[in-house]
Design a protein around this motif. Sequence first.
Motif, short mmCIF file in Angstrom:
data_model
loop_
_atom_site.label_atom_id
_atom_site.label_comp_id
_atom_site.label_asym_id
_atom_site.label_seq_id
_atom_site.Cartn_x
_atom_site.Cartn_y
_atom_site.Cartn_z
N GLY A 137 0.82 -1.21 0.00
CA GLY A 137 0.00 0.00 0.00
C GLY A 137 0.85 1.26 0.00
O GLY A 137 0.54 2.25 -0.68
N TRP A 138 1.94 1.24 0.75
CA TRP A 138 2.83 2.40 0.78
C TRP A 138 3.43 2.65 -0.59
O TRP A 138 3.52 3.80 -1.05
CB TRP A 138 3.95 2.16 1.79
N LEU A 139 3.87 1.57 -1.25
CA LEU A 139 4.48 1.71 -2.57
C LEU A 139 3.46 2.21 -3.59
O LEU A 139 3.80 2.99 -4.48
CB LEU A 139 5.08 0.38 -3.01
N ALA A 140 2.22 1.77 -3.46
CA ALA A 140 1.17 2.24 -4.37
C ALA A 140 0.99 3.75 -4.27
O ALA A 140 0.75 4.44 -5.27
CB ALA A 140 -0.15 1.52 -4.09
N ALA A 141 1.09 4.30 -3.05
CA ALA A 141 0.96 5.74 -2.86
C ALA A 141 2.12 6.48 -3.54
O ALA A 141 1.92 7.52 -4.19
CB ALA A 141 0.92 6.07 -1.38
N ILE A 142 3.32 5.96 -3.38
CA ILE A 142 4.50 6.59 -4.01
C ILE A 142 4.36 6.52 -5.53
O ILE A 142 4.65 7.49 -6.24
CB ILE A 142 5.78 5.90 -3.52
N ASP A 143 3.93 5.38 -6.02
CA ASP A 143 3.71 5.23 -7.46
C ASP A 143 2.70 6.23 -7.99
O ASP A 143 2.90 6.86 -9.04
CB ASP A 143 3.21 3.81 -7.77
N LYS A 144 1.59 6.39 -7.27
CA LYS A 144 0.52 7.27 -7.74
C LYS A 144 1.00 8.72 -7.81
O LYS A 144 0.70 9.43 -8.78
CB LYS A 144 -0.70 7.16 -6.81
N MET A 145 1.76 9.17 -6.82
CA MET A 145 2.25 10.55 -6.85
C MET A 145 3.22 10.77 -8.00
O MET A 145 3.19 11.82 -8.65
CB MET A 145 2.91 10.89 -5.52
N HIS A 146 4.06 9.80 -8.26
CA HIS A 146 4.97 9.93 -9.41
C HIS A 146 4.18 9.92 -10.72
O HIS A 146 4.48 10.69 -11.64
CB HIS A 146 5.99 8.79 -9.39
N GLN A 147 3.19 9.07 -10.79
CA GLN A 147 2.38 8.98 -12.01
C GLN A 147 1.65 10.29 -12.27
O GLN A 147 1.61 10.78 -13.41
CB GLN A 147 1.38 7.83 -11.86
N LEU A 148 1.07 10.91 -11.24
CA LEU A 148 0.36 12.17 -11.40
C LEU A 148 1.29 13.29 -11.85
O LEU A 148 0.88 14.20 -12.58
CB LEU A 148 -0.32 12.56 -10.08
N ALA A 149 2.55 13.22 -11.40
CA ALA A 149 3.50 14.26 -11.76
C ALA A 149 4.19 13.98 -13.09
O ALA A 149 5.04 14.76 -13.52
CB ALA A 149 4.55 14.41 -10.66
N GLY A 150 3.84 12.89 -13.75
CA GLY A 150 4.40 12.58 -15.05
C GLY A 150 5.72 11.86 -15.02
O GLY A 150 6.45 11.85 -16.02
N PHE A 151 6.05 11.21 -13.90
CA PHE A 151 7.31 10.48 -13.77
C PHE A 151 7.03 8.97 -13.77
O PHE A 151 5.93 8.51 -13.43
CB PHE A 151 8.03 10.86 -12.48
N PRO A 152 8.05 8.16 -14.11
CA PRO A 152 7.88 6.70 -14.06
C PRO A 152 7.58 6.22 -12.64
O PRO A 152 8.06 6.81 -11.67
CB PRO A 152 9.23 6.17 -14.56
N LYS A 153 6.83 5.15 -12.54
CA LYS A 153 6.52 4.58 -11.24
C LYS A 153 7.76 3.88 -10.68
O LYS A 153 8.36 3.05 -11.36
CB LYS A 153 5.37 3.59 -11.34
N PRO A 154 8.14 4.17 -9.43
CA PRO A 154 9.31 3.50 -8.84
C PRO A 154 9.18 1.98 -8.80
O PRO A 154 10.19 1.28 -8.88
CB PRO A 154 9.35 4.09 -7.42
N SER A 155 7.96 1.47 -8.68
CA SER A 155 7.79 0.02 -8.59
C SER A 155 8.23 -0.70 -9.87
O SER A 155 8.48 -1.90 -9.86
CB SER A 155 6.33 -0.33 -8.29
N ASP A 156 8.32 0.04 -10.98
CA ASP A 156 8.75 -0.56 -12.24
C ASP A 156 10.28 -0.69 -12.32
O ASP A 156 10.79 -1.34 -13.24
CB ASP A 156 8.26 0.27 -13.43
N ASN A 157 10.98 -0.07 -11.38
CA ASN A 157 12.43 -0.12 -11.39
C ASN A 157 12.93 -1.43 -10.78
O ASN A 157 12.41 -1.90 -9.77
CB ASN A 157 13.00 1.07 -10.61
N ALA A 158 13.96 -2.02 -11.39
CA ALA A 158 14.47 -3.31 -10.93
C ALA A 158 15.01 -3.24 -9.50
O ALA A 158 14.90 -4.20 -8.73
CB ALA A 158 15.56 -3.81 -11.88
N GLU A 159 15.61 -2.09 -9.13
CA GLU A 159 16.14 -1.93 -7.77
C GLU A 159 15.02 -2.04 -6.73
O GLU A 159 15.15 -2.72 -5.70
CB GLU A 159 16.84 -0.57 -7.64
N VAL A 160 13.92 -1.35 -6.99
CA VAL A 160 12.79 -1.37 -6.06
C VAL A 160 12.13 -2.74 -6.07
O VAL A 160 11.79 -3.29 -5.01
CB VAL A 160 11.77 -0.27 -6.44
N GLU A 161 11.95 -3.31 -7.24
CA GLU A 161 11.31 -4.62 -7.35
C GLU A 161 12.09 -5.67 -6.57
O GLU A 161 11.51 -6.48 -5.84
CB GLU A 161 11.21 -5.01 -8.82
N ALA A 162 13.41 -5.66 -6.68
CA ALA A 162 14.23 -6.64 -5.97
C ALA A 162 14.16 -6.42 -4.46
O ALA A 162 14.13 -7.38 -3.68
CB ALA A 162 15.68 -6.55 -6.46
#
Length: 412
Positions: free
Chosen positions: A120-145
């Motif tokens: 849930g925390w990561l979803a919030a971070i993703d949503k804020m990045h998405q709204l600002a026009g940036f890639p979602k951190p969850s899509d990054n291999a570093e975060v995923e691992a």
Amino acid sequence: MSSDVVAFEPTNMAGGVVAADDDEDEGHGVGEDLLPGAGLPTGLSPERLARVRQLQSQSISDGTRVMYKREWARFVKFCKHAGTEYLPAHALTVASYFEASAADGKDDEGTPYASNTFNGWLAAIDKMHQLAGFPKPSDNAEVEATMAGLRRTNGGELRRMPALLLEEMRHLVGTIDINTFPRGVHGNRDCAIIVMGFAGAFRRSEIAALRIGDVTLHETDGLRLRIRRSKTDQEARGRTKALPYGSTPATCPVCAFIRWVLVTDAISSARPRMSAMKLMATFDVGVHICARGHSEDDPVDWSDPLPAWRRLPKKAPLFRPISTGGKFFRDTPISGQVVQDAIVRHSIAAGLDAKHYGGHSLRAGFVTSALKKGLSPHQIMRQTWHASERMIEVYGREDTPLDNNAVTEIGL
């Protein structure tokens, strides 16, 4: 939690997300600095953009929006203390945030955070990045691992709300005061919430949102409820759910509904106290008040089966907040927290172990009771509206581990 507040309301005309403000004394709670975001087209009026942003704000539920604001503020606080950028956040910043949370953080009960909490925390971070026009951190291999590592090493156990089983619910309802004023006003409302909530396998938000006109009596089906929006119907197309006549009066959802509608009508009358007192004194939880309680000599008039329901405004909430004096003090629906509090309060009064009971215990209790009866996931899903059998199997593994289990049949 920091005093920083992030405005998760997509109404910012500059197209970005509003930054958190460190200064509470300014009185507005959000800063003037705009974070980088996608550019806006020229020639569109602020009014038109505001309408677009308003539509976008309806893409998620109010509860999810509140959660995103809270968890984004938590992340912003971490980044500020670390002296690093939070929008866009570097993948290792996000990874470090979750590593620190897993190492040091505990929830309100002092229990290490579970992996589903981190999701849930990561979803919030993703949503804020998405709204600002940036890639979602969850899509990054570093975060995923990092998240995969947390699930394997320190993610915590998935904690589920214990089920309130049918036998326990029947005992609980039998201890609720539905006869005296003003306690009986609360009691009849809570009884209807609990019995209808169990029979309908409702989420607490669904039963809290019911209007009087959403529920109608049916000669053969019992109750038909129009659920205007649910977790699996975010676009509010609406679906109908039926609650049948119960064999036992105490747990008959139709009886509980009728008693509550009669009380609501009495409280709405010119002499609410006297009307409610006289009415509730006649209630007997051991006797059917629905069609099953009528004889051939006294049949239900199905052209007008419940005059009290006909008199009430159909757009009014079915369940409203009640004052300690037994009156409706707001013409608004109850919150999901009222459902939660009612279950906990009456569980304690019934002598049940209510430490972890809550709103989801009704839904979990329905599924678990159905599994114990040997009903199939498909039959259960007809009432719960789960999207997949996998979730039904979770209840089976957690709450009824020996039911339909080969270990009971191999002759140990």
